[in-house]
Scaffold this motif. Structure first.
Motif, PDB file in Angstrom:
ATOM      1  N   LEU A   1      49.188  77.489  95.587  1.00 20.27           N
ATOM      2  CA  LEU A   1      48.302  78.447  96.247  1.00 20.27           C
ATOM      3  C   LEU A   1      48.082  78.068  97.712  1.00 20.27           C
ATOM      4  N   VAL A   2      47.828  76.777  97.955  1.00 16.35           N
ATOM      5  CA  VAL A   2      47.601  76.307  99.328  1.00 16.35           C
ATOM      6  C   VAL A   2      48.869  76.460 100.161  1.00 16.35           C
ATOM      7  N   SER A   3      50.025  76.160  99.566  1.00 14.56           N
ATOM      8  CA  SER A   3      51.298  76.262 100.295  1.00 14.56           C
ATOM      9  C   SER A   3      51.550  77.698 100.742  1.00 14.56           C
ATOM     10  N   PHE A   4      51.331  78.646  99.833  1.00 19.24           N
ATOM     11  CA  PHE A   4      51.563  80.038 100.190  1.00 19.24           C
ATOM     12  C   PHE A   4      50.498  80.561 101.154  1.00 19.24           C
ATOM     13  N   LEU A   5      49.270  80.077 101.018  1.00 24.61           N
ATOM     14  CA  LEU A   5      48.245  80.450 101.983  1.00 24.61           C
ATOM     15  C   LEU A   5      48.647  80.012 103.388  1.00 24.61           C
TER      16      LEU A   5
ATOM     17  N   LEU B   1      39.443  91.600  89.729  1.00 25.73           N
ATOM     18  CA  LEU B   1      39.727  90.320  89.087  1.00 25.73           C
ATOM     19  C   LEU B   1      38.518  89.395  88.977  1.00 25.73           C
ATOM     20  N   LYS B   2      37.461  89.624  89.732  1.00 27.82           N
ATOM     21  CA  LYS B   2      36.429  88.608  89.960  1.00 27.82           C
ATOM     22  C   LYS B   2      35.794  88.063  88.686  1.00 27.82           C
ATOM     23  N   ASN B   3      35.612  88.892  87.670  1.00 28.21           N
ATOM     24  CA  ASN B   3      34.965  88.414  86.441  1.00 28.21           C
ATOM     25  C   ASN B   3      35.855  87.485  85.628  1.00 28.21           C
ATOM     26  N   ASP B   4      37.130  87.412  85.981  1.00 33.12           N
ATOM     27  CA  ASP B   4      38.068  86.581  85.227  1.00 33.12           C
ATOM     28  C   ASP B   4      38.549  85.367  86.019  1.00 33.12           C
ATOM     29  N   LEU B   5      38.051  85.178  87.227  1.00 32.79           N
ATOM     30  CA  LEU B   5      38.567  84.119  88.089  1.00 32.79           C
ATOM     31  C   LEU B   5      37.934  82.758  87.804  1.00 32.79           C
ATOM     32  N   GLY B   6      36.701  82.739  87.368  1.00 29.23           N
ATOM     33  CA  GLY B   6      36.032  81.485  87.061  1.00 29.23           C
ATOM     34  C   GLY B   6      35.960  80.561  88.266  1.00 29.23           C
ATOM     35  N   ALA B   7      36.416  79.307  88.069  1.00 27.81           N
ATOM     36  CA  ALA B   7      36.348  78.291  89.128  1.00 27.81           C
ATOM     37  C   ALA B   7      37.285  78.595  90.290  1.00 27.81           C
ATOM     38  N   LEU B   8      38.211  79.539  90.085  1.00 22.88           N
ATOM     39  CA  LEU B   8      39.175  79.864  91.144  1.00 22.88           C
ATOM     40  C   LEU B   8      38.708  81.019  92.035  1.00 22.88           C
ATOM     41  N   THR B   9      37.456  81.436  91.871  1.00 19.88           N
ATOM     42  CA  THR B   9      36.962  82.584  92.642  1.00 19.88           C
ATOM     43  C   THR B   9      37.116  82.379  94.143  1.00 19.88           C
ATOM     44  N   TYR B  10      36.598  81.273  94.659  1.00 16.17           N
ATOM     45  CA  TYR B  10      36.647  81.050  96.104  1.00 16.17           C
ATOM     46  C   TYR B  10      38.070  80.816  96.619  1.00 16.17           C
ATOM     47  N   PRO B  11      38.891  80.011  95.900  1.00 16.14           N
ATOM     48  CA  PRO B  11      40.284  79.882  96.354  1.00 16.14           C
ATOM     49  C   PRO B  11      41.025  81.218  96.405  1.00 16.14           C
ATOM     50  N   VAL B  12      40.782  82.083  95.419  1.00 11.36           N
ATOM     51  CA  VAL B  12      41.462  83.381  95.393  1.00 11.36           C
ATOM     52  C   VAL B  12      40.964  84.269  96.537  1.00 11.36           C
ATOM     53  N   VAL B  13      39.659  84.222  96.829  1.00 11.18           N
ATOM     54  CA  VAL B  13      39.119  84.992  97.962  1.00 11.18           C
ATOM     55  C   VAL B  13      39.799  84.558  99.256  1.00 11.18           C
TER      56      VAL B  13
END
Length: 228
Positions: free
Chosen positions: A91-95, A135-147
């Motif tokens: 995720l970080v690499s593609f960001l 997607l937000k209700n299914d992201l859990g701990a990955l919410t901020y990284p996905v944002v």
């Protein structure tokens, strides 16, 4: 004529590699993907490094960096089933790849951006917001990284649009359409990962992703009018 023929030959070879990778992933042969998936970006890196030397040094090296970061992301995601750390690294690499592509595109941005295209920018932002709220209700701990990731890919797509009028039309279209394919690929991947199993997800994700990388690479190569 030689350059056009070379580009045509590479296009056939590139998409042959992509099709082979898609066939292998659908057959479940994960070991062979350790070769075919990285080969997609390795081939683009080789193609661009050879044919992109007419570009400014900053554009040349930034594009190589974006492709290299994408390659790192591809390799990391091959091992995401072993540890979440590989997923985060991917995720970080593609960001970082999106941000680097954005830096390339900003170098040719149109400072007199047409007013009518602000509507397109708003549509892109709306797509990103809609994806997040879906997607937000299914992201859990990955919410901020996905944002943060969504903001990164929106930055890349918006800066691709900002090149209009400052590069040849073929260069603009290839890059902008490539950016849209990237948005589509990541959207399908996210929905498949967090929401539900998308039919033919592997074909859709890899097909749109590889097309995006190819179009962006070729579009950057075409941004000097005398190249083609």
């Amino acid at each position: 004529m030689t350059k056009i023929l070379s580009a045509t030959v590479f296009r056939w070879l590139f998409f042959a590699i992509v099709i082979l990778d898609i066939l292998i992933v659908n057959m479940g042969d994960s070991e062979y993907r350790l070769v075919t998936k990285p080969l997609i970006l390795i081939s683009l890196l080789a193609y661009f490094s050879i044919n992109g030397k007419h570009l400014s040094k900053s554009t040349y090296y930034l594009t190589l960096a974006a492709l290299s970061l994408s390659l790192m992301g591809d390799i990391s995601l091959l091992f995401d089933n072993r540890s979440n750390q590989f997923f985060i690294l991917g995720l970080v690499s593609f960001l970082l790849a999106h941000l680097t592509y954005g830096a390339v595109f900003l170098k040719r941005r149109n400072k007199k951006f047409p007013i009518y295209l602000y509507g397109v920018l708003l549509i892109l932002i709306a797509i990103g917001m809609a994806l997040f709220f879906y997607l937000k209700n299914d992201l859990g701990a990955l919410t901020y990284p996905v944002v943060i990731y969504i903001l990164g890919i929106l930055f890349m797509a918006c800066t691709a649009l900002m090149r209009i009028g400052k590069v040849p039309s073929s260069s603009f279209l290839w890059v902008f359409i490539g950016a849209l394919f990237f948005v589509a690929s990541d959207s399908v991947l996210a929905i498949n990962m967090f929401k539900f199993d998308v039919p033919w997800a592997n074909v859709l994700v890899m097909g749109t992703y590889a097309t995006a990388q190819y179009l962006i690479t070729e579009g950057v190569l075409r941004q000097n009018k005398w190249v083609r």
